[in-house]
Design a protein around this motif. Structure first.
Motif, PDB file in Angstrom:
ATOM      1  N   ALA A 140       0.835  -1.206   0.000  1.00 25.96           N
ATOM      2  CA  ALA A 140       0.000   0.000   0.000  1.00 25.96           C
ATOM      3  C   ALA A 140       0.866   1.250   0.000  1.00 25.96           C
ATOM      4  O   ALA A 140       1.478   1.590   1.004  1.00 25.96           O
ATOM      5  CB  ALA A 140      -0.928  -0.003   1.222  1.00 25.96           C
ATOM      6  N   ASN A 141       0.988   1.890  -1.140  1.00 24.18           N
ATOM      7  CA  ASN A 141       1.690   3.165  -1.243  1.00 24.18           C
ATOM      8  C   ASN A 141       0.649   4.240  -1.570  1.00 24.18           C
ATOM      9  O   ASN A 141       0.218   4.356  -2.710  1.00 24.18           O
ATOM     10  CB  ASN A 141       2.763   3.117  -2.332  1.00 24.18           C
ATOM     11  CG  ASN A 141       3.876   2.166  -1.979  1.00 24.18           C
ATOM     12  OD1 ASN A 141       4.635   2.420  -1.062  1.00 24.18           O
ATOM     13  ND2 ASN A 141       3.959   1.060  -2.696  1.00 24.18           N
ATOM     14  N   PHE A 142       0.265   5.002  -0.589  1.00 26.83           N
ATOM     15  CA  PHE A 142      -0.823   5.949  -0.768  1.00 26.83           C
ATOM     16  C   PHE A 142      -0.322   7.378  -0.911  1.00 26.83           C
ATOM     17  O   PHE A 142       0.498   7.848  -0.136  1.00 26.83           O
ATOM     18  CB  PHE A 142      -1.769   5.910   0.431  1.00 26.83           C
ATOM     19  CG  PHE A 142      -2.769   4.803   0.355  1.00 26.83           C
ATOM     20  CD1 PHE A 142      -3.609   4.690  -0.728  1.00 26.83           C
ATOM     21  CD2 PHE A 142      -2.863   3.882   1.371  1.00 26.83           C
ATOM     22  CE1 PHE A 142      -4.543   3.673  -0.797  1.00 26.83           C
ATOM     23  CE2 PHE A 142      -3.794   2.870   1.315  1.00 26.83           C
ATOM     24  CZ  PHE A 142      -4.630   2.758   0.229  1.00 26.83           C
ATOM     25  N   GLY A 176       2.560  -0.879   4.387  1.00 29.03           N
ATOM     26  CA  GLY A 176       3.332  -0.387   3.236  1.00 29.03           C
ATOM     27  C   GLY A 176       4.045   0.901   3.600  1.00 29.03           C
ATOM     28  O   GLY A 176       4.797   0.940   4.569  1.00 29.03           O
ATOM     29  N   SER A 177       3.810   1.944   2.833  1.00 29.09           N
ATOM     30  CA  SER A 177       4.429   3.238   3.119  1.00 29.09           C
ATOM     31  C   SER A 177       3.477   4.349   2.717  1.00 29.09           C
ATOM     32  O   SER A 177       2.628   4.177   1.844  1.00 29.09           O
ATOM     33  CB  SER A 177       5.755   3.398   2.362  1.00 29.09           C
ATOM     34  OG  SER A 177       5.534   3.352   0.960  1.00 29.09           O
ATOM     35  N   VAL A 178       3.634   5.479   3.383  1.00 33.17           N
ATOM     36  CA  VAL A 178       2.788   6.645   3.125  1.00 33.17           C
ATOM     37  C   VAL A 178       3.656   7.791   2.651  1.00 33.17           C
ATOM     38  O   VAL A 178       4.713   8.061   3.232  1.00 33.17           O
ATOM     39  CB  VAL A 178       2.037   7.063   4.411  1.00 33.17           C
ATOM     40  CG1 VAL A 178       1.215   8.326   4.162  1.00 33.17           C
ATOM     41  CG2 VAL A 178       1.146   5.934   4.890  1.00 33.17           C
ATOM     42  N   VAL A 179       3.227   8.452   1.600  1.00 32.85           N
ATOM     43  CA  VAL A 179       3.921   9.653   1.119  1.00 32.85           C
ATOM     44  C   VAL A 179       3.400  10.816   1.958  1.00 32.85           C
ATOM     45  O   VAL A 179       2.388  11.448   1.616  1.00 32.85           O
ATOM     46  CB  VAL A 179       3.658   9.889  -0.383  1.00 32.85           C
ATOM     47  CG1 VAL A 179       4.462  11.093  -0.876  1.00 32.85           C
ATOM     48  CG2 VAL A 179       3.999   8.650  -1.195  1.00 32.85           C
ATOM     49  N   ILE A 233      -6.557   7.373  11.413  1.00 36.08           N
ATOM     50  CA  ILE A 233      -6.246   5.963  11.611  1.00 36.08           C
ATOM     51  C   ILE A 233      -5.799   5.290  10.317  1.00 36.08           C
ATOM     52  O   ILE A 233      -5.001   4.342  10.330  1.00 36.08           O
ATOM     53  CB  ILE A 233      -7.481   5.225  12.203  1.00 36.08           C
ATOM     54  CG1 ILE A 233      -7.142   3.797  12.576  1.00 36.08           C
ATOM     55  CG2 ILE A 233      -8.649   5.263  11.242  1.00 36.08           C
ATOM     56  CD1 ILE A 233      -6.137   3.664  13.676  1.00 36.08           C
ATOM     57  N   TYR A 234      -6.282   5.784   9.176  1.00 42.24           N
ATOM     58  CA  TYR A 234      -5.983   5.133   7.909  1.00 42.24           C
ATOM     59  C   TYR A 234      -4.509   5.249   7.498  1.00 42.24           C
ATOM     60  O   TYR A 234      -3.919   4.253   7.074  1.00 42.24           O
ATOM     61  CB  TYR A 234      -6.904   5.674   6.813  1.00 42.24           C
ATOM     62  CG  TYR A 234      -8.358   5.409   7.108  1.00 42.24           C
ATOM     63  CD1 TYR A 234      -8.890   4.124   7.012  1.00 42.24           C
ATOM     64  CD2 TYR A 234      -9.203   6.433   7.507  1.00 42.24           C
ATOM     65  CE1 TYR A 234     -10.222   3.871   7.301  1.00 42.24           C
ATOM     66  CE2 TYR A 234     -10.534   6.198   7.796  1.00 42.24           C
ATOM     67  CZ  TYR A 234     -11.036   4.910   7.691  1.00 42.24           C
ATOM     68  OH  TYR A 234     -12.354   4.667   7.982  1.00 42.24           O
ATOM     69  N   PRO A 235      -3.881   6.426   7.600  1.00 49.55           N
ATOM     70  CA  PRO A 235      -2.449   6.479   7.320  1.00 49.55           C
ATOM     71  C   PRO A 235      -1.622   5.593   8.242  1.00 49.55           C
ATOM     72  O   PRO A 235      -0.613   5.018   7.827  1.00 49.55           O
ATOM     73  CB  PRO A 235      -2.100   7.964   7.520  1.00 49.55           C
ATOM     74  CG  PRO A 235      -3.379   8.672   7.288  1.00 49.55           C
ATOM     75  CD  PRO A 235      -4.446   7.767   7.814  1.00 49.55           C
TER      76      PRO A 235
END
Length: 243
Positions: A45-47, A124-127, A115-117
């Motif tokens: 998950a890369n959001f 995965g990772s968050v930008v 909570i979602y990030p």
């Protein structure tokens, strides 16, 4: 000003109103996130949250007028407008207090999405640069349309009518950039330029892509000030009519 702000918060949080709106908003956000995750490969998950916020904005259009429809319409409908108009608090402070109360509810709704990030980071990772910019843009966008809803509520007595008119105006703003790029409007470049400059959607696109431009901040801040000023004039006019 604080007593009015406190009174407005009580009307939100001491009834199921704010919680129902927040729950509906989080359900919509969850639905968008789930759809995003379902289309990912290898469970990575890369959001950037760009698509999520874009989709949420379309559905959130239905929630903002519901949140703001009672701001002034309810006072008139319940007969408490007389007390408000004759209070020693200035109209400007009344408008600001009600605006801040709506903003507080809006922030309460946004806070639930934090909570979602956190969950995304676990799998995965968050930008984060894009995420923070998207939140800032979403807040600016929401604050502007809260002002639109408050202005409409100051004009009409029925909260339902205020909500319906608010829906129509907000949808018009939402698709203003598409309308300005239509074949008919493109025949008139000057009109097209004017309409596009008033469109909020392209400006939000820069925020959600991870860019903060001074021109976009100025646009939203100016829109909020102008709309609150019109609301102040609308209420002040009613106050003078009552003597």
């Amino acid at each position: 000003m604080f007593p009015i702000y406190k009174k407005e918060l009580h009307s939100f949080f001491f009834t199921p109103f704010a919680y129902a709106l927040t729950t509906l908003f989080l359900l919509l956000f969850t639905y968008m996130i789930s759809g995003k995750i379902a289309n990912l490969d290898d469970h990575i998950a890369n959001f950037s949250y760009t698509e999520v916020f874009y989709n949420v904005i379309i559905y959130f259009i239905f929630l903002i007028p519901i949140m703001t429809m009672r701001t002034f319409s309810d006072e008139r409908k319940l007969g408490t407008e007389v007390l408000l108009m004759t209070s020693p608090v200035s109209v400007l402070k009344i408008v600001i207090a009600k605006f801040l109360a709506n903003i507080t509810v809006f922030l309460f709704m946004i806070a639930g999405t934090a909570i979602y990030p956190i969950l995304t980071e676990h799998y995965g990772s968050v930008v984060y640069s894009q995420l923070i910019c998207a939140y800032i843009g979403f807040f600016c966008w929401g604050a502007m349309f809260i002002c639109v809803g408050m202005l409409i509520s100051s004009f009409v007595e029925s909260p339902i009518i205020a909500a319906i008119i608010g829906e129509m105006i907000m949808f018009a703003f939402l698709f203003l950039d598409d309308f300005s790029n239509s074949g008919f409007i493109s025949q008139y470049p000057k009109l097209q330029s004017v309409l596009y400059n008033f469109a909020a959607q392209p400006r939000f696109a820069y925020f959600s892509a991870g860019f903060i431009r001074l021109s976009d901040i100025v646009f939203f801040a100016s829109a909020i000030i102008v709309l609150l000023s019109w609301t102040y004039i609308s209420i002040e006019k009613r106050r003078w009519k009552r003597g």
